[in-house]
Design an enzyme around this catalytic site. Structure first.
Site, PDB file in Angstrom:
ATOM      1  CB  THR A 554      -0.894   0.050   1.268  1.00  0.00           C
ATOM      2  OG1 THR A 554      -0.090   0.401   2.406  1.00  0.00           O
ATOM      3  CG2 THR A 554      -1.567  -1.293   1.526  1.00  0.00           C
ATOM      4  CD  GLU A 605      16.621  -3.097  -3.735  1.00  0.00           C
ATOM      5  OE1 GLU A 605      16.726  -1.905  -4.084  1.00  0.00           O
ATOM      6  OE2 GLU A 605      17.553  -3.754  -3.250  1.00  0.00           O
ATOM      7  CB  ALA A 610       9.944  -0.809  -9.341  1.00  0.00           C
ATOM      8  CG  LEU A 612      15.641  -0.924 -11.449  1.00  0.00           C
ATOM      9  CD1 LEU A 612      15.963   0.526 -11.817  1.00  0.00           C
ATOM     10  CD2 LEU A 612      16.215  -1.871 -12.486  1.00  0.00           C
ATOM     11  CG  ASP A 677       7.176   8.507  -5.211  1.00  0.00           C
ATOM     12  OD1 ASP A 677       6.853   7.852  -4.206  1.00  0.00           O
ATOM     13  OD2 ASP A 677       7.647   7.978  -6.242  1.00  0.00           O
ATOM     14  CE  LYS A 681      10.373   6.079  -6.039  1.00  0.00           C
ATOM     15  NZ  LYS A 681      10.144   5.831  -7.478  1.00  0.00           N
ATOM     16  N   GLY A 796       5.701   0.214 -12.580  1.00  0.00           N
ATOM     17  CA  GLY A 796       4.857  -0.817 -13.164  1.00  0.00           C
ATOM     18  C   GLY A 796       4.571  -1.920 -12.151  1.00  0.00           C
TER      19      GLY A 796
END
Length: 814
Positions: A554, A605, A610, A612, A677, A681, A796
């Protein structure tokens, strides 16, 4: 001559009795057979219940008696014996005598041990007679003999001691004169030297069989029960448990003492000195190999032969500084319990002599506490020792094996395996023989402990992972399908047995201790119980499964707020939700500390890139001694998709809508387009590099229009994209005029970080970044000029799900 014993379950129904008769018939074709039988399944408990009810002036003893009567006559009818007047008359006579005894107990309001022995003897007397008469009725050469006429004991009622000299003489004399091929004896019951009815203790039917086998010096004693031998552990709690082919007398006694109900421990003694093997067999599967117990030297690949447990344990702790160096405390403690006839199951004492711990049956705890406090009343009053401490709801688990003493590290492996699954050990005991290592744990942890230890010591190093997934939307659904597809591969190649034990969306949740059937999980979820975040946690905690992993798919702040609770229960956390790792620095560090303290993996991770391996690569660099000097990255697959597809022939609104429809943005696209976002990161990468930083320390230069930044809802935001199209076309036109590409870039350098939309020239590594790809460049002390580059799809459902899956596999390989 053969000696076979059949337990209560083996004679618990007419069908099972017929199975027993079939087995006996096959044996009797080759040799004479002695068959010892228990009472019909459950009858002994009902007899004791009826006696207790009668003693307490509870008239429901009559109902219990009628139930006992009905059970026996139902068996008689199903065995087609109801037409035999002599059989019915005998059973009626015994039942009438039982009723008279119960009436007497009711009248005098007393149930002495002597009367109790007389009461429970009815079960075996009835079952042995019915079975023998059934065999006669079917044309077999059979008869019954009352064991009370053979086995002679003292008058220690409820657990009498056998006079072997007289008993052996009686058994030899009788069986040297029998003509029938099959002799049926009631187990458990005996008589004293002065003719009083006694019993050999609960489980005494096994004891009866061993006494007869030893007296007759048979080649082997067979114990027939409802399982195919002694198992590596309790098969009702551990599905992977399997029968032990061969085991020593000592190992069998240890396992039996610690809860393996297949064999009653005193059974071994009469046959032990004579080296008579005991063969445990299954009445319902006569062809199964079973377990052979003997003195034969057994070569085994595993030093541990079995894992057993005793439930309903209370732990008593006597402690105090006044015990140190003062002799006699242990003697007085043990004498006190002995006088109260309280059996001690486990003893452990600290070398400092400051405390002694005893494990006893929980039912004796209050009596023991009162007696011990009375014995040490003076020392307690003078504060030399504390009042006895009593802990309940405990269980003892034990590793058993003759060869454990020849293998180093068994104890360490046992305790570390339990520790990794948050199973707290309250006390430890290991004998000098090293055949048994015992630990006291919470009763609620028994199933997890047995499964964890069995997996460690008996299974082909296959690690079972129990997954609990919250958020089965787009990414979550892909993860479930990937797990379903790869389960067999993981088990065959990586020795990971992966099963999903819990699933939840925003409305419903489902759980299964054995693993959810993934062929129709959507339908099951639709019909599940009402979902709540705390309810999902409480269910996961209550299942208490080994190697549990909570998977957060989520972007919910409240879900992230529960990570601490999961980690404190030694439940691992795998998350694509970035909120926890980008929250206040102290919370980020707390979660890291809890992960280490409770040995619960915390992997995220997919927070950056995503699927990677960005964080994994960064962690490996740091662990190997390298130091990050700067990071340059395009970390938003959604923004890269947007700006790769936006130009002067498209509309910004349409491209953002397309990105959302294809699952590249968060449900609220403002999280992506505002730069928050990406800021999260780069914050996570900075923290993983060892820098203390919070989100407000990151400079975020927005590219959205003022109205877009101030929009109140997602719908309002989309309207601003239409209205402010000229603003976004201006950004594109500026970059195009300079032959540049628009990329949203995150940078970390010299302890500072920023995110912004930048015009990237054609000679820059970011220029040709296509589609939804991400790229990260790590400049380090080892890579000062040519950075380490990680590049690939960064958004994705499929790749994010695969990133989560990779973290789950990392836990399995740990």
């Amino acid at each position: 001559m053969k000696v076979l014993k059949f337990g209560g379950t083996s004679v618990g129904s007419s069908k099972n009795i017929s199975n027993v008769i079939s087995i006996l018939d096959n044996y009797a074709k080759k040799d004479k057979v002695v068959c010892i039988v228990s009472a019909v399944g459950g009858i002994t408990d009902k007899l004791l219940l009826a006696g207790k009810q009668a003693k307490n002036k509870d008239t429901s003893y009559i109902d219990t008696f009628n139930l006992i009567k009905d059970i026996h006559f139902n068996v008689i009818n199903e065995l087609n014996l109801e037409k035999s007047s002599s059989i019915v008359a005998f059973v009626d006579e015994k039942l009438n005598a039982l009723k008279s005894l119960l009436d007497g107990i009711f009248l005098i309001n007393e149930l002495s041990p002597k009367t109790s022995d007389k009461l429970v003897s009815f079960g075996e007397l009835l079952s042995s007679y019915i079975i023998a008469e059934t065999m006669k009725n079917r044309g077999l050469s059979a008869d019954s003999k009352n064991s009370q006429e053979l086995i002679v004991t003292n008058s220690n009622f409820t657990k009498a001691e056998v006079d072997y000299a007289i008993t052996n003489k009686n058994i030899l004399a009788y069986f040297n004169s029998v003509n029938q091929q099959i002799t049926v004896l009631p187990g458990f019951i005996s008589k004293s030297k002065i003719g009083e009815q006694t019993t050999l203790g609960r489980g005494g039917s096994d004891f009866t069989a061993a006494i007869v086998a030893a007296a007759l010096k048979v080649e082997q004693l067979e114990i027939w029960t409802d399982v195919s031998g002694m198992f590596t552990t309790n098969p009702k709690l551990v599905k992977q448990a399997y029968p032990i082919e061969k085991i020593s007398y000592q190992e069998a006694m240890e396992l039996s003492h610690f809860g393996a109900k297949v064999l009653y421990p005193p059974t071994v003694q009469p046959v032990l000195d004579l080296n008579i093997p005991i063969h445990i067999k299954n009445t319902l599967e006569p062809e199964a190999a079973g377990t052979v117990i003997s003195n034969e030297e057994i070569i085994s690949s595993s030093p541990v032969k079995g894992i057993s447990n005793i439930g309903n344990i209370a732990l008593l702790t006597l402690q105090g500084s006044g015990m140190i160096g003062i002799p006699g405390f242990s003697k007085r403690l043990f004498e006190t319990l002995s006088q109260e006839k309280i059996n001690i199951i486990l003893i452990t004492q600290a070398s400092s002599e400051h405390s002694i711990c005893l494990g006893i049956d929980e039912n004796d705890a209050e009596l023991a506490q009162t007696a011990i406090d009375a014995t040490f009343e003076n020392e307690i009053a003078l504060h030399k020792i504390d009042p006895i401490i009593v802990e309940k709801d405990l269980s003892i688990i034990a590793l058993v094996g003759d060869n454990m003493k020849n293998h180093q590290g068994i104890s360490g492996k046992m305790f570390s395996t339990l520790g990794k699954n948050n199973i707290n050990i309250r006390a430890i005991a290991q004998g000098a023989s090293e055949k048994n290592i015992s630990a006291v744990i919470l009763q609620s942890d028994v199933k997890k402990a047995l499964n964890t230890l069995h997996e460690q010591f008996f299974e082909t190093k296959t690690k079972q992972l129990n997954i609990f997934i919250t958020g089965v939307g787009n990414v979550g659904e892909k993860l479930v399908e990937q797990i379903k597809q790869q389960r067999k591969y993981l088990k065959d190649n990586l020795k990971i047995n992966l099963r999903i034990a819990g699933l939840s969306n925003s409305r419903k949740m489902i759980f299964s201790e054995e693993g959810i059937d993934l062929t129709n999980w959507k339908e099951q979820l639709e019909n599940g119980e009402q979902a709540t975040l705390n309810g999902f946690f409480e269910n996961t905690k209550a299942l208490n499964l080994r190697n549990s992993i909570f998977v957060d798919v989520t972007a919910n702040k409240d879900v992230a707020g529960l990570y601490e609770k999961y980690l404190r229960q030694s439940i691992g956390v795998v998350a694509c939700n970035k909120i926890a790792c980008s929250s206040d620095y102290e919370n980020y560090k707390l979660l890291k500390r809890l992960s280490l303290k409770y040995n619960a993996p915390y992997l995220f991770e997919t927070n950056v890139g995503a699927g990677l391996p960005i964080i994994d690569t960064l962690n490996n660099l740091i662990a190997s001694g390298d130091k990050i000097t700067s990071i340059h990255a395009v970390l938003s697959g959604s923004l890269n998709f947007v700006f790769n597809n936006f130009n002067d022939t498209t509309k910004f609104y349409d491209v953002v809508k397309q990105a959302a429809a294809e699952g590249y943005t968060e449900p609220d696209p403002r999280i992506d387009l505002s730069g928050v976002d990406v800021a999260r990161k780069i914050l996570i990468l900075a923290r993983e590099s060892g820098v203390e930083m919070n989100l407000e320390n990151i400079e975020n230069t927005p590219f959205l229009s003022d109205s877009g930044m101030k929009s109140d809802s997602v719908d309002d935001f989309y309207q601003t994209l239409i209205k402010d199209e000229a603003h976004y076309q201006g950004l594109y036109a500026s970059a195009k005029a300079k032959n540049c590409q628009l990329k949203y870039v995150a940078q970390f350098n010299d302890g500072k970080a920023n995110v912004s939309l930048q015009e990237i020239p054609s000679d820059h590594p970011f220029y040709n970044l296509k589609g939804k790809d991400n790229i990260v460049m790590f400049y380090t002390q080892r890579y000062p000029e040519q950075p380490m580059i990680i590049k690939g799809a960064g958004a994705g459902a499929d790749v994010t799900a695969s990133g989560l899956f990779a973290d789950i596999i990392r836990v399995g390989n740990d």
